[in-house]
Design a protein around this motif. Structure first.
Motif, PDB file in Angstrom:
ATOM      1  N   ASP A 198      -5.129   0.266   4.816  1.00 50.60           N
ATOM      2  CA  ASP A 198      -5.926   0.954   5.825  1.00 50.60           C
ATOM      3  C   ASP A 198      -5.585   2.440   5.847  1.00 50.60           C
ATOM      4  O   ASP A 198      -5.834   3.122   6.818  1.00 50.60           O
ATOM      5  CB  ASP A 198      -5.749   0.306   7.203  1.00 50.60           C
ATOM      6  N   GLY A 199      -4.982   2.892   4.746  1.00 49.57           N
ATOM      7  CA  GLY A 199      -4.660   4.313   4.651  1.00 49.57           C
ATOM      8  C   GLY A 199      -3.233   4.626   5.061  1.00 49.57           C
ATOM      9  O   GLY A 199      -2.846   5.782   5.116  1.00 49.57           O
ATOM     10  N   ALA A 200      -2.434   3.605   5.334  1.00 46.31           N
ATOM     11  CA  ALA A 200      -1.071   3.818   5.807  1.00 46.31           C
ATOM     12  C   ALA A 200      -0.077   3.824   4.652  1.00 46.31           C
ATOM     13  O   ALA A 200      -0.441   3.621   3.495  1.00 46.31           O
ATOM     14  CB  ALA A 200      -0.704   2.738   6.819  1.00 46.31           C
ATOM     15  N   ASN A 201       1.193   4.047   5.002  1.00 52.76           N
ATOM     16  CA  ASN A 201       2.232   4.038   3.984  1.00 52.76           C
ATOM     17  C   ASN A 201       2.763   2.635   3.709  1.00 52.76           C
ATOM     18  O   ASN A 201       3.685   2.447   2.950  1.00 52.76           O
ATOM     19  CB  ASN A 201       3.385   4.953   4.404  1.00 52.76           C
ATOM     20  N   LYS A 202       2.188   1.630   4.392  1.00 48.56           N
ATOM     21  CA  LYS A 202       2.541   0.243   4.132  1.00 48.56           C
ATOM     22  C   LYS A 202       1.256  -0.523   3.863  1.00 48.56           C
ATOM     23  O   LYS A 202       0.204  -0.144   4.372  1.00 48.56           O
ATOM     24  CB  LYS A 202       3.207  -0.370   5.367  1.00 48.56           C
ATOM     25  N   PRO A 203       1.330  -1.575   3.089  1.00 48.63           N
ATOM     26  CA  PRO A 203       0.106  -2.337   2.869  1.00 48.63           C
ATOM     27  C   PRO A 203      -0.358  -2.998   4.166  1.00 48.63           C
ATOM     28  O   PRO A 203       0.478  -3.386   4.991  1.00 48.63           O
ATOM     29  CB  PRO A 203       0.520  -3.393   1.840  1.00 48.63           C
ATOM     30  N   TYR A 204      -1.675  -3.092   4.349  1.00 46.89           N
ATOM     31  CA  TYR A 204      -2.157  -3.806   5.527  1.00 46.89           C
ATOM     32  C   TYR A 204      -2.053  -5.307   5.304  1.00 46.89           C
ATOM     33  O   TYR A 204      -1.680  -6.061   6.192  1.00 46.89           O
ATOM     34  CB  TYR A 204      -3.609  -3.424   5.844  1.00 46.89           C
ATOM     35  N   ILE A 223      11.889  -1.743  13.428  1.00 48.58           N
ATOM     36  CA  ILE A 223      11.134  -1.212  12.299  1.00 48.58           C
ATOM     37  C   ILE A 223      11.911  -0.039  11.735  1.00 48.58           C
ATOM     38  O   ILE A 223      12.208   0.914  12.451  1.00 48.58           O
ATOM     39  CB  ILE A 223       9.721  -0.772  12.734  1.00 48.58           C
ATOM     40  N   ASN A 224      12.273  -0.110  10.493  1.00 44.35           N
ATOM     41  CA  ASN A 224      13.055   0.967   9.898  1.00 44.35           C
ATOM     42  C   ASN A 224      12.206   2.169   9.534  1.00 44.35           C
ATOM     43  O   ASN A 224      12.597   3.302   9.736  1.00 44.35           O
ATOM     44  CB  ASN A 224      13.771   0.465   8.652  1.00 44.35           C
ATOM     45  N   VAL A 225      11.047   1.890   8.955  1.00 46.44           N
ATOM     46  CA  VAL A 225      10.142   2.974   8.573  1.00 46.44           C
ATOM     47  C   VAL A 225       8.855   2.787   9.357  1.00 46.44           C
ATOM     48  O   VAL A 225       8.201   1.777   9.218  1.00 46.44           O
ATOM     49  CB  VAL A 225       9.838   2.933   7.064  1.00 46.44           C
ATOM     50  N   PRO A 226       8.517   3.739  10.222  1.00 45.99           N
ATOM     51  CA  PRO A 226       7.284   3.569  10.990  1.00 45.99           C
ATOM     52  C   PRO A 226       6.054   3.648  10.093  1.00 45.99           C
ATOM     53  O   PRO A 226       6.081   4.267   9.028  1.00 45.99           O
ATOM     54  CB  PRO A 226       7.311   4.709  11.993  1.00 45.99           C
ATOM     55  N   ARG A 227       5.008   2.992  10.552  1.00 42.91           N
ATOM     56  CA  ARG A 227       3.758   2.980   9.813  1.00 42.91           C
ATOM     57  C   ARG A 227       2.980   4.233  10.179  1.00 42.91           C
ATOM     58  O   ARG A 227       2.708   4.478  11.347  1.00 42.91           O
ATOM     59  CB  ARG A 227       3.008   1.722  10.246  1.00 42.91           C
ATOM     60  N   VAL A 228       2.659   5.058   9.197  1.00 43.26           N
ATOM     61  CA  VAL A 228       1.883   6.268   9.482  1.00 43.26           C
ATOM     62  C   VAL A 228       0.637   6.268   8.607  1.00 43.26           C
ATOM     63  O   VAL A 228       0.626   5.685   7.533  1.00 43.26           O
ATOM     64  CB  VAL A 228       2.681   7.568   9.193  1.00 43.26           C
ATOM     65  N   ILE A 229      -0.393   6.903   9.108  1.00 43.01           N
ATOM     66  CA  ILE A 229      -1.618   7.033   8.322  1.00 43.01           C
ATOM     67  C   ILE A 229      -1.880   8.506   8.101  1.00 43.01           C
ATOM     68  O   ILE A 229      -1.964   9.283   9.067  1.00 43.01           O
ATOM     69  CB  ILE A 229      -2.812   6.373   9.037  1.00 43.01           C
ATOM     70  N   ARG A 230      -1.908   8.905   6.880  1.00 49.66           N
ATOM     71  CA  ARG A 230      -2.200  10.315   6.573  1.00 49.66           C
ATOM     72  C   ARG A 230      -3.448  10.379   5.705  1.00 49.66           C
ATOM     73  O   ARG A 230      -3.558   9.672   4.722  1.00 49.66           O
ATOM     74  CB  ARG A 230      -1.018  10.949   5.828  1.00 49.66           C
ATOM     75  N   GLY A 242      -5.948   0.023  10.753  1.00 50.66           N
ATOM     76  CA  GLY A 242      -6.108   1.451  11.016  1.00 50.66           C
ATOM     77  C   GLY A 242      -5.253   1.990  12.145  1.00 50.66           C
ATOM     78  O   GLY A 242      -5.459   3.101  12.606  1.00 50.66           O
ATOM     79  N   GLN A 243      -4.277   1.225  12.610  1.00 45.49           N
ATOM     80  CA  GLN A 243      -3.407   1.723  13.681  1.00 45.49           C
ATOM     81  C   GLN A 243      -2.070   2.131  13.093  1.00 45.49           C
ATOM     82  O   GLN A 243      -1.473   1.394  12.338  1.00 45.49           O
ATOM     83  CB  GLN A 243      -3.143   0.623  14.706  1.00 45.49           C
ATOM     84  N   SER A 244      -1.593   3.286  13.507  1.00 49.94           N
ATOM     85  CA  SER A 244      -0.262   3.662  13.050  1.00 49.94           C
ATOM     86  C   SER A 244       0.714   3.439  14.192  1.00 49.94           C
ATOM     87  O   SER A 244       0.321   3.303  15.347  1.00 49.94           O
ATOM     88  CB  SER A 244      -0.231   5.110  12.598  1.00 49.94           C
ATOM     89  N   GLU A 289       9.474   8.153   4.156  1.00 46.55           N
ATOM     90  CA  GLU A 289       8.183   7.667   4.631  1.00 46.55           C
ATOM     91  C   GLU A 289       7.405   6.942   3.539  1.00 46.55           C
ATOM     92  O   GLU A 289       6.616   6.049   3.818  1.00 46.55           O
ATOM     93  CB  GLU A 289       7.364   8.848   5.145  1.00 46.55           C
ATOM     94  N   GLY A 290       7.631   7.288   2.303  1.00 45.27           N
ATOM     95  CA  GLY A 290       6.824   6.703   1.238  1.00 45.27           C
ATOM     96  C   GLY A 290       5.543   7.491   1.073  1.00 45.27           C
ATOM     97  O   GLY A 290       5.481   8.653   1.439  1.00 45.27           O
ATOM     98  N   TYR A 291       4.539   6.840   0.511  1.00 45.36           N
ATOM     99  CA  TYR A 291       3.266   7.528   0.304  1.00 45.36           C
ATOM    100  C   TYR A 291       2.148   6.664   0.861  1.00 45.36           C
ATOM    101  O   TYR A 291       2.302   5.464   1.024  1.00 45.36           O
ATOM    102  CB  TYR A 291       3.037   7.786  -1.195  1.00 45.36           C
ATOM    103  N   CYS A 292       1.042   7.325   1.181  1.00 45.32           N
ATOM    104  CA  CYS A 292      -0.088   6.592   1.741  1.00 45.32           C
ATOM    105  C   CYS A 292      -1.113   6.321   0.658  1.00 45.32           C
ATOM    106  O   CYS A 292      -1.376   7.162  -0.198  1.00 45.32           O
ATOM    107  CB  CYS A 292      -0.738   7.390   2.859  1.00 45.32           C
ATOM    108  N   LEU A 293      -1.692   5.137   0.712  1.00 41.97           N
ATOM    109  CA  LEU A 293      -2.772   4.803  -0.205  1.00 41.97           C
ATOM    110  C   LEU A 293      -4.097   5.071   0.488  1.00 41.97           C
ATOM    111  O   LEU A 293      -4.173   5.002   1.714  1.00 41.97           O
ATOM    112  CB  LEU A 293      -2.686   3.316  -0.572  1.00 41.97           C
ATOM    113  N   PRO A 294      -5.149   5.362  -0.280  1.00 38.67           N
ATOM    114  CA  PRO A 294      -6.449   5.501   0.371  1.00 38.67           C
ATOM    115  C   PRO A 294      -6.908   4.167   0.953  1.00 38.67           C
ATOM    116  O   PRO A 294      -6.442   3.112   0.534  1.00 38.67           O
ATOM    117  CB  PRO A 294      -7.359   5.951  -0.774  1.00 38.67           C
ATOM    118  N   GLU A 295      -7.807   4.256   1.896  1.00 42.83           N
ATOM    119  CA  GLU A 295      -8.307   3.032   2.510  1.00 42.83           C
ATOM    120  C   GLU A 295      -9.110   2.240   1.484  1.00 42.83           C
ATOM    121  O   GLU A 295      -9.848   2.822   0.689  1.00 42.83           O
ATOM    122  CB  GLU A 295      -9.187   3.410   3.707  1.00 42.83           C
TER     123      GLU A 295
END
Lengths: 204, 417
Positions: free
Chosen positions: B368-374, A196-203, A61-63, B341-347
């Motif tokens: 975890d809701g991010a644009n990369k897999p946890y 890191i080329n693409v930062p991890r974001v949570i939307r 859960g950390q971006s 950025e890609g797209y985010c998946l739901p948690e």
């Protein structure tokens, strides 16, 4: 699947069973893992262990934008933020079970303590667990009590660390080269910098 | 009298029958295997760790490189995991294309297995025959994706593009006579579907040839019958899936038992073995090729009649088309967002499994809701199969170890990940 869910709720309790994305997840205590697995195998007919793996929830859960920027500037590489609340729930072992007989699937999850990430082996329940547990030990550092042959499996002979842990750097710790003078392969600390080329974001 | 003791033999990692980089430590009593200890990980590339640091779409290419003889099937499991979490609708046509290429991939894989298994056991010629057909299927890969092996053709939401209207042809050069060229291009006059259709018609004859070469061949049977017997119950205990499990007589196939894509609309049979030895597994895989051929035929017929979109219209996940991007602001934004950025998946977490040519190939994805897999865990069928090496090889002769490696259909890309 609903039948299975009802039975599981009856057996393990309502708060232990979660349904999401059409899949069932059962959470069990690490201490009861053998008892629960035997029950699942013999009463619920989960005759095959499809997969076993470890999960490290350290940075869940950390971006990247919230985390500490690393000292090496804005390559956007960051140091993992240690979540103090997560210590007892940092590691989990996840078992994916399949019942060939009943055509059911189930995910079983057991959290293990960070200070002593140890859980009893299920090799006695499903023979296939042998290598999967070796893998989880190798990559995640989870120890499996009573496992007869807990050697590293995927990493190099003499490897140090557990690469799938979230605090293990992406670029690794050491690099290897052939030293002509010594006439052998030598290990040295890595010379490349994390990036890191693409930062991890949570939307949401 | 001299003391007799077991000795250990190092097999591989640089051995032609080790299918890549398998290192086996064999404890041998005379020529009988007492214990086999496979050392794996020589091809470990950390795919799971790499996937954690990349947006979802950038890891599709890694999936090709897992089991590098059944590329598109790996992709299928991965994109399906993402689609399940996004609850994304995939157009029917894309589903049929996927199924068709899954089955092409199955034939590709089984041909590779048949060729190398034959080579291991000592049948040289089958390898050449198998690669003759394999070449045509690899051309289909190339026609559709531009790449002969690592296609990256399946995308969340569909497939990258529709099937080409024109099958690429061989070009004239100084070494080809016009007559030769004509023969080479004979089945390449129409579309890709025509080319595959032609293949489907010819392929049963090729299988017949393999059959003639091997099935009743005395040497082939001597080397395979009663080697590496696994009972049905034991196979389940050992986590066997796919032909390894069906060879032991368990009628279990995800395409039938837990259908995905459009397998529930297609007609095919599941072959099962009786004794669970290497010869049964050989027969099972041979029959699977015939069944795959049958499925491909049904897909071709459907695809001919049903043109349409092959990609989802959700531009959060699938890129908008080039034309729209030129004069539509929103499409431009979507494109930019998707590729930076890609797209985010739901948690949540999901496990998606498909019937891969080797068995059950699964992707366990935690988001975890991010644009990369946890966390991505790849469940490779070969891993469980190779783990049973010790049990299968015990009591057999040294030369049978090679048969067992062959019958397990080992590919290191997926085992070592």
């Amino acid at each position: 699947m609903q039948d299975l869910k009802t039975q599981l709720v009856e057996e393990f309790g309502k708060d232990k069973v979660v349904e999401a994305f059409g899949e069932l997840t059962l959470t069990v205590d690490a201490a009861d893992i053998i008892k629960s697995c035997l029950k699942l195998r013999d009463v619920f007919f989960f005759d095959t262990l499809i997969d076993l793996c470890g999960v490290d929830y350290l940075t869940y859960g950390q971006s990247d934008w919230d985390a500490n920027a690393s000292s090496s500037g804005f390559g956007r590489a960051r140091e993992a933020q240690i979540d103090e609340d997560r210590h007892d729930k940092r590691f989990a072992t996840v078992y994916h079970l399949l019942s060939v007989r009943k055509n059911h699937r189930l995910r079983v999850k057991a959290f293990v303590d960070e200070a002593q990430p140890m859980i009893k082996t299920v090799t006695g329940v499903w023979a296939v667990a042998d290598w999967y547990e070796r893998e989880a030990f190798d990559l995640m550092g989870i120890l499996f009590e009573n496992h007869t042959d807990l050697r590293r499996i995927l990493t190099d002979y003499g490897f140090v660390g557990h690469p799938l842990r979230k605090d293990f750097p992406m670029i690794g710790e050491v690099e290897m080269r052939y030293d002509e003078k010594l006439g052998r392969v030598v290990y040295e600390p890595v010379s490349i910098e994390p990036n890191i080329n693409v930062p991890r974001v949570i939307r949401k | 009298m001299a003391e007799i003791r077991n000795y250990t033999l190092n097999f591989g990692p640089q051995h032609p029958a080790a299918h890549g980089v398998l290192r086996l430590i064999l404890e041998i009593d005379g020529e009988v295997i007492e214990r086999a200890d496979p050392h794996i990980g020589l091809l470990h590339r950390g795919t799971e760790k790499l996937a954690e640091s990349k947006p979802y779409n950038q890891s599709i290419g890694y999936m090709d490189r897992l089991d590098y003889v059944s590329m598109m099937c790996n992709e299928h499991a991965y994109v399906r995991a993402i689609e399940t979490m996004l609850e994304l609708e995939v157009p029917q046509r894309a589903q049929y294309i996927r199924v068709m290429f899954d089955e092409i991939t199955r034939i590709l894989n089984h041909l590779m297995w048949l060729g190398t298994h034959g080579l291991d056991v000592g049948a040289m010629s089958i390898f050449l025959y198998a690669f003759r057909e394999r070449e045509k299927l690899i051309d289909c890969y190339e026609a559709v994706s531009g790449s002969r092996m690592h296609a990256t053709y399946y995308r969340p939401g569909g497939v990258y593009r529709d099937l080409p209207e024109k099958m690429p042809q061989y070009l004239k050069n100084d070494f080809r006579k016009p007559k030769e060229l004509e023969v080479m291009n004979k089945n390449r006059q129409g579309s890709l579907l025509d080319f595959i259709d032609d293949f489907v018609k010819e392929f049963p004859k090729s299988i017949k040839q393999y059959d003639d070469l091997l099935t009743d061949n005395r040497i082939w049977k001597q080397r395979l019958v009663n080697i590496g017997i696994v009972s049905a119950n034991r196979a389940k205990q050992l986590g066997f899936t796919g032909p390894m499990l069906r060879g032991s007589g368990v009628a279990w196939d995800l395409r039938k038992n837990q259908p995905y894509a459009v397998y529930d609309k297609l007609e095919f049979d599941i072959p099962v073995g009786v004794t669970g030895d290497s010869y049964d597994r050989y027969l099972v895989r041979m029959e699977e090729m015939r069944q795959s051929n049958h499925i491909i035929k049904q897909c071709i017929d459907w695809l001919r009649l049903n043109p349409g979109s092959v990609m989802s219209n959700d531009h959060k996940v699938a890129p908008p088309n080039r034309e729209a991007m030129k004069d539509d602001m929103e499409s431009l934004i979507h494109h930019f967002k998707l590729f930076t950025e890609g797209y985010c998946l739901p948690e949540g977490e999901v496990y998606s499994a498909i019937e891969h040519p080797k068995g059950e190939f699964g992707i366990y994805l935690i988001s975890d809701g991010a644009n990369k897999p946890y966390r991505v865990k790849i469940r490779a069928p070969g891993f469980a199969h190779l783990a049973a090496m010790d049990e299968m090889a015990k009591g057999h002769m040294l030369s049978d170890v090679v048969t067992i490696i062959g019958t397990q259909d080992i590919v290191f890309g997926e085992i070592d990940r």
